[in-house]
Write a protein that holds these residues in place. Structure first.
Motif, mmCIF file in Angstrom:
data_model
loop_
_atom_site.group_PDB
_atom_site.id
_atom_site.type_symbol
_atom_site.label_atom_id
_atom_site.label_comp_id
_atom_site.label_asym_id
_atom_site.label_seq_id
_atom_site.Cartn_x
_atom_site.Cartn_y
_atom_site.Cartn_z
ATOM 1 N N ARG A 12 0.833 -1.208 0.000
ATOM 2 C CA ARG A 12 0.000 0.000 0.000
ATOM 3 C C ARG A 12 0.870 1.261 0.000
ATOM 4 O O ARG A 12 1.689 1.460 0.890
ATOM 5 N N ILE A 13 0.682 2.079 -1.017
ATOM 6 C CA ILE A 13 1.412 3.347 -1.097
ATOM 7 C C ILE A 13 0.438 4.391 -1.662
ATOM 8 O O ILE A 13 -0.258 4.126 -2.639
ATOM 9 N N PHE A 14 0.346 5.529 -1.039
ATOM 10 C CA PHE A 14 -0.620 6.587 -1.423
ATOM 11 C C PHE A 14 -2.048 6.035 -1.527
ATOM 12 O O PHE A 14 -2.793 6.375 -2.458
ATOM 13 N N ASP A 15 -2.436 5.147 -0.644
ATOM 14 C CA ASP A 15 -3.771 4.524 -0.695
ATOM 15 C C ASP A 15 -4.020 3.722 -1.969
ATOM 16 O O ASP A 15 -5.161 3.468 -2.349
ATOM 17 N N THR A 16 -2.940 3.325 -2.621
ATOM 18 C CA THR A 16 -3.038 2.428 -3.779
ATOM 19 C C THR A 16 -2.296 1.146 -3.439
ATOM 20 O O THR A 16 -1.287 1.182 -2.724
ATOM 21 N N PHE A 17 -2.809 0.028 -3.928
ATOM 22 C CA PHE A 17 -2.171 -1.261 -3.657
ATOM 23 C C PHE A 17 -1.443 -1.679 -4.928
ATOM 24 O O PHE A 17 -2.076 -1.895 -5.967
ATOM 25 N N ILE A 52 13.654 5.293 -4.979
ATOM 26 C CA ILE A 52 13.620 6.541 -4.205
ATOM 27 C C ILE A 52 14.698 7.446 -4.784
ATOM 28 O O ILE A 52 15.840 7.024 -4.968
ATOM 29 N N GLU A 53 14.334 8.676 -5.099
ATOM 30 C CA GLU A 53 15.325 9.642 -5.598
ATOM 31 C C GLU A 53 14.966 11.017 -5.042
ATOM 32 O O GLU A 53 13.914 11.568 -5.394
ATOM 33 N N GLY A 54 15.812 11.522 -4.171
ATOM 34 C CA GLY A 54 15.508 12.801 -3.530
ATOM 35 C C GLY A 54 14.222 12.703 -2.744
ATOM 36 O O GLY A 54 14.046 11.807 -1.917
ATOM 37 N N GLU A 55 13.271 13.594 -3.055
ATOM 38 C CA GLU A 55 11.984 13.612 -2.340
ATOM 39 C C GLU A 55 10.922 12.776 -3.052
ATOM 40 O O GLU A 55 9.764 12.776 -2.650
ATOM 41 N N ASP A 56 11.334 12.088 -4.113
ATOM 42 C CA ASP A 56 10.355 11.387 -4.950
ATOM 43 C C ASP A 56 10.446 9.864 -4.803
ATOM 44 O O ASP A 56 11.510 9.320 -4.495
ATOM 45 N N ILE A 85 6.534 10.320 -8.290
ATOM 46 C CA ILE A 85 5.584 11.064 -7.468
ATOM 47 C C ILE A 85 6.298 11.555 -6.210
ATOM 48 O O ILE A 85 7.153 10.842 -5.668
ATOM 49 N N GLU A 86 5.936 12.751 -5.759
ATOM 50 C CA GLU A 86 6.518 13.250 -4.509
ATOM 51 C C GLU A 86 6.190 12.263 -3.384
ATOM 52 O O GLU A 86 5.026 11.926 -3.169
ATOM 53 N N GLY A 87 7.225 11.824 -2.684
ATOM 54 C CA GLY A 87 7.073 10.690 -1.768
ATOM 55 C C GLY A 87 6.447 10.998 -0.421
ATOM 56 O O GLY A 87 5.724 10.176 0.134
ATOM 57 N N GLY A 88 6.730 12.178 0.145
ATOM 58 C CA GLY A 88 6.203 12.514 1.473
ATOM 59 C C GLY A 88 6.564 11.449 2.496
ATOM 60 O O GLY A 88 7.703 10.961 2.534
ATOM 61 N N ASP A 89 5.562 11.075 3.304
ATOM 62 C CA ASP A 89 5.791 10.096 4.382
ATOM 63 C C ASP A 89 6.106 8.696 3.857
ATOM 64 O O ASP A 89 6.601 7.846 4.604
ATOM 65 N N GLU A 90 5.794 8.449 2.600
ATOM 66 C CA GLU A 90 5.989 7.094 2.058
ATOM 67 C C GLU A 90 7.473 6.718 2.019
ATOM 68 O O GLU A 90 7.814 5.537 2.116
ATOM 69 N N ILE A 91 8.354 7.707 1.877
ATOM 70 C CA ILE A 91 9.790 7.398 1.781
ATOM 71 C C ILE A 91 10.281 6.767 3.083
ATOM 72 O O ILE A 91 11.002 5.757 3.072
ATOM 73 N N GLU A 92 9.855 7.339 4.197
ATOM 74 C CA GLU A 92 10.272 6.796 5.493
ATOM 75 C C GLU A 92 9.756 5.362 5.667
ATOM 76 O O GLU A 92 10.469 4.486 6.144
ATOM 77 N N LYS A 93 8.509 5.147 5.251
ATOM 78 C CA LYS A 93 7.918 3.798 5.374
ATOM 79 C C LYS A 93 8.692 2.795 4.513
ATOM 80 O O LYS A 93 8.925 1.665 4.922
ATOM 81 N N LEU A 94 9.088 3.244 3.326
ATOM 82 C CA LEU A 94 9.847 2.353 2.442
ATOM 83 C C LEU A 94 11.215 2.036 3.037
ATOM 84 O O LEU A 94 11.657 0.886 3.025
ATOM 85 N N ARG A 95 11.864 3.065 3.576
ATOM 86 C CA ARG A 95 13.209 2.844 4.151
ATOM 87 C C ARG A 95 13.129 1.908 5.347
ATOM 88 O O ARG A 95 14.050 1.128 5.597
ATOM 89 N N ALA A 96 12.026 1.984 6.085
ATOM 90 C CA ALA A 96 11.859 1.116 7.255
ATOM 91 C C ALA A 96 11.713 -0.355 6.847
ATOM 92 O O ALA A 96 11.892 -1.251 7.660
#
Lengths: 159, 90
Positions: B40-45, B56-60, B77-88
């Motif tokens: 699940r990313i941006f409410d899309t599966f 992941i590249e910069g903020e995207d 797409i601008e990643g926002g909070d999703e980047i942290e979730k992906l890194r985790a």
């Protein structure tokens, strides 16, 4: 999930079956989906047909009183509900005549415990079958306008 | 249900196969996270056959996005909070 028409006529088997439709641009899909749903419901299975808005509209319009279709739901909502653990199925019949269809089926093979049958059809069915990288039982027919080759394959796997 | 359609995005690869999208992301981005199908990313599966990579590249974030009638796209797409979730997930 939307539910249309009467319940299946057979003694309920308790089996939950997902029919996963692909893009409806190849004519045989809608016809075979209705036939498949009919066969499954007649033997008592609970059937959910998932697809795009257009794929579902084609099927529902051909079955206005819901004699053949069971429940219906949007394909992405279906993937979401399986991914979130809200529902799962015992069997899945996935339709694919393109890479996108195969990719949706591959997603189901990963997120669901359902036994997966992959119906590969269209002019490039055999080449498409070669690209499948996940466990499933492939039913392959070069069917575009004539649904009979796919019907025969379905008749072989549904008791 | 997807809100990706309503977000600001850039299409990097259009109407390709999922395999082409996977290879494009792996080849063109150094920072890549493998996620399971249905992630699940941006409410899309996400739709895909393993391995399913998100860049992941910069903020995207760079994702494969499959539509039943149009094939697979690679989108930035601008990643926002999703980047942290992906890194985790590493």
């Amino acid at each position: 999930m939307e539910r249309s028409g009467e319940e299946g006529r057979g003694t309920r088997s308790g089996r939950k079956v997902l029919i996963l439709l692909g893009c409806p641009e190849v004519p045989v899909q809608t016809s075979i989906a209705l036939y498949l749903s009919f066969r499954l419901r007649r033997r008592g299975d609970d059937v959910v047909v998932a697809g795009t808005g257009a794929a579902l509209q084609l099927a529902k319009l051909a079955d206005p009183e819901g004699h053949y279709l069971g429940g219906t739901m949007n394909i992405d909502r279906c993937i979401a509900s399986i991914s979130e653990g809200e529902r799962d199925f015992d069997l899945c019949f996935a339709f694919a005549h393109s890479d996108a269809g195969v990719t949706y089926a591959g997603t189901v093979s990963y997120i669901s415990d359902a036994e997966l049958y992959l119906l590969l059809f269209g002019r490039g069915a055999e080449d498409l079958a070669e690209t499948v990288e996940f466990d499933c039982r492939k039913l392959v027919a070069k069917a575009v306008h004539n649904p009979v080759p796919l019907k025969k394959l379905i008749d072989e796997v549904i008791d | 249900m997807s809100c990706i359609d309503e977000m600001k995005y850039e299409i990097l690869l259009s109407q390709c196969s999922f395999k082409e999208a996977r290879e494009y992301i792996k080849k063109n981005f150094k920072d890549v996270v493998e996620v399971p199908p249905g992630y699940r990313i941006f409410d899309t599966f996400l739709i895909g056959v393993p391995p399913l990579f998100v860049g992941i590249e910069g903020e995207d974030v760079i994702i494969p996005y499959t539509k039943p009638c149009y094939g697979t796209y690679v989108m930035r797409i601008e990643g926002g909070d999703e980047i942290e979730k992906l890194r985790a997930k590493r």
